[in-house]
Design a protein around this motif. Structure first.
Motif, short mmCIF file in Angstrom:
data_model
loop_
_atom_site.label_atom_id
_atom_site.label_comp_id
_atom_site.label_asym_id
_atom_site.label_seq_id
_atom_site.Cartn_x
_atom_site.Cartn_y
_atom_site.Cartn_z
N GLN A 73 -6.81 -10.15 -2.31
CA GLN A 73 -6.17 -11.44 -2.11
C GLN A 73 -5.47 -11.46 -0.76
O GLN A 73 -4.74 -10.53 -0.40
CB GLN A 73 -5.16 -11.68 -3.23
CG GLN A 73 -4.54 -13.04 -3.22
CD GLN A 73 -3.68 -13.27 -4.45
OE1 GLN A 73 -3.42 -12.35 -5.22
NE2 GLN A 73 -3.23 -14.49 -4.63
N LEU A 75 -2.85 -12.35 2.13
CA LEU A 75 -1.40 -12.50 2.09
C LEU A 75 -0.94 -13.81 2.71
O LEU A 75 0.04 -14.38 2.29
CB LEU A 75 -0.74 -11.33 2.82
CG LEU A 75 -0.99 -9.95 2.24
CD1 LEU A 75 -0.36 -8.88 3.12
CD2 LEU A 75 -0.46 -9.86 0.83
N ARG A 76 -1.66 -14.26 3.73
CA ARG A 76 -1.20 -15.41 4.50
C ARG A 76 -2.32 -16.42 4.64
O ARG A 76 -3.49 -16.07 4.68
CB ARG A 76 -0.77 -14.92 5.88
CG ARG A 76 -0.17 -16.00 6.68
CD ARG A 76 0.53 -15.48 7.87
NE ARG A 76 1.14 -16.64 8.49
CZ ARG A 76 1.32 -16.76 9.76
NH1 ARG A 76 0.99 -15.79 10.55
NH2 ARG A 76 1.86 -17.84 10.25
N VAL A 110 -4.39 -17.59 -1.52
CA VAL A 110 -3.47 -16.77 -0.72
C VAL A 110 -2.11 -16.71 -1.40
O VAL A 110 -1.76 -17.57 -2.21
CB VAL A 110 -3.32 -17.33 0.71
CG1 VAL A 110 -4.62 -17.23 1.46
CG2 VAL A 110 -2.80 -18.73 0.71
N LEU A 111 -1.34 -15.67 -1.07
CA LEU A 111 -0.04 -15.49 -1.72
C LEU A 111 1.03 -16.42 -1.16
O LEU A 111 1.91 -16.84 -1.89
CB LEU A 111 0.41 -14.04 -1.57
CG LEU A 111 -0.34 -13.04 -2.42
CD1 LEU A 111 0.12 -11.63 -2.12
CD2 LEU A 111 -0.16 -13.34 -3.89
N THR A 112 0.97 -16.71 0.12
CA THR A 112 2.00 -17.56 0.70
C THR A 112 1.40 -18.49 1.75
O THR A 112 0.44 -18.14 2.42
CB THR A 112 3.13 -16.72 1.33
OG1 THR A 112 4.12 -17.58 1.85
CG2 THR A 112 2.62 -15.85 2.45
#
Length: 167
Positions: A73, A75-76, A110-112
């Motif tokens: 996954q 991150l950005r 994405v996580l964030t």
């Protein structure tokens, strides 16, 4: 002559001398015993039997390929992450939570989501920078100032200042 032969002997431990060390101790020949001790190797690696250890480096990509796992996954966010999020939102509204989860497991979101064009700074920090700092961050290559460029710039500034003074 014996010194050279002793150097070439390469005596590492007492096994190579046989009973010479034992006889020197039993007979009280301190000089011979001291000589034998001086000839032994001080390096532990010479006296300790070791076997070479072979290691196989396993990378994350090899494990993912072996177990048929998808890519990790992100991150950005980037430009493609907005389309993935829109697709998952559409699946959530049409098929419910199970459909959105399945879509997320197949192609993770994405996580964030960070603001774009802020040079990897948080938005509040980037907005507090001066215009010069923002321009300097956006500039990819360092500008080299040459002395031969300085004189025409100074001359141009002087002429413009003289023109402003006349008007």
């Amino acid at each position: 002559m014996q010194v050279h032969t002793l150097d070439k002997a390469g005596i590492i431990n007492e096994l190579q001398l046989g009973t010479g060390v034992n006889q020197a101790v039993q007979q009280g020949r301190h000089a011979d015993f001291a000589l034998f001790m001086a000839l032994f190797s001080n390096d532990v690696r010479d006296t300790t039997p070791t076997e070479p250890i072979t290691t196989h480096r396993t990378t994350e990509d090899q494990l993912r390929q072996r177990f048929e796992l998808p890519a990790c996954q992100a991150l950005r966010n980037d430009q493609s992450s907005y389309a993935i999020s829109a697709q998952q939102a559409k699946l959530f509204h049409s098929g419910g939570m199970a459909s959105a989860k399945l879509s997320h497991y197949l192609q993770p979101e994405v996580l964030t989501y960070l603001p774009e064009d802020t040079e990897n700074f948080p938005e509040d920090v980037y907005l507090n920078l001066s215009g010069h700092d923002r321009r300097h961050l956006a500039q990819q290559e360092n500008k080299t100032l040459m002395i031969m460029d300085l004189y025409p710039q100074l001359n141009h500034a002087l002429r413009q200042d003289q023109l402003r003074a006349q008007v």
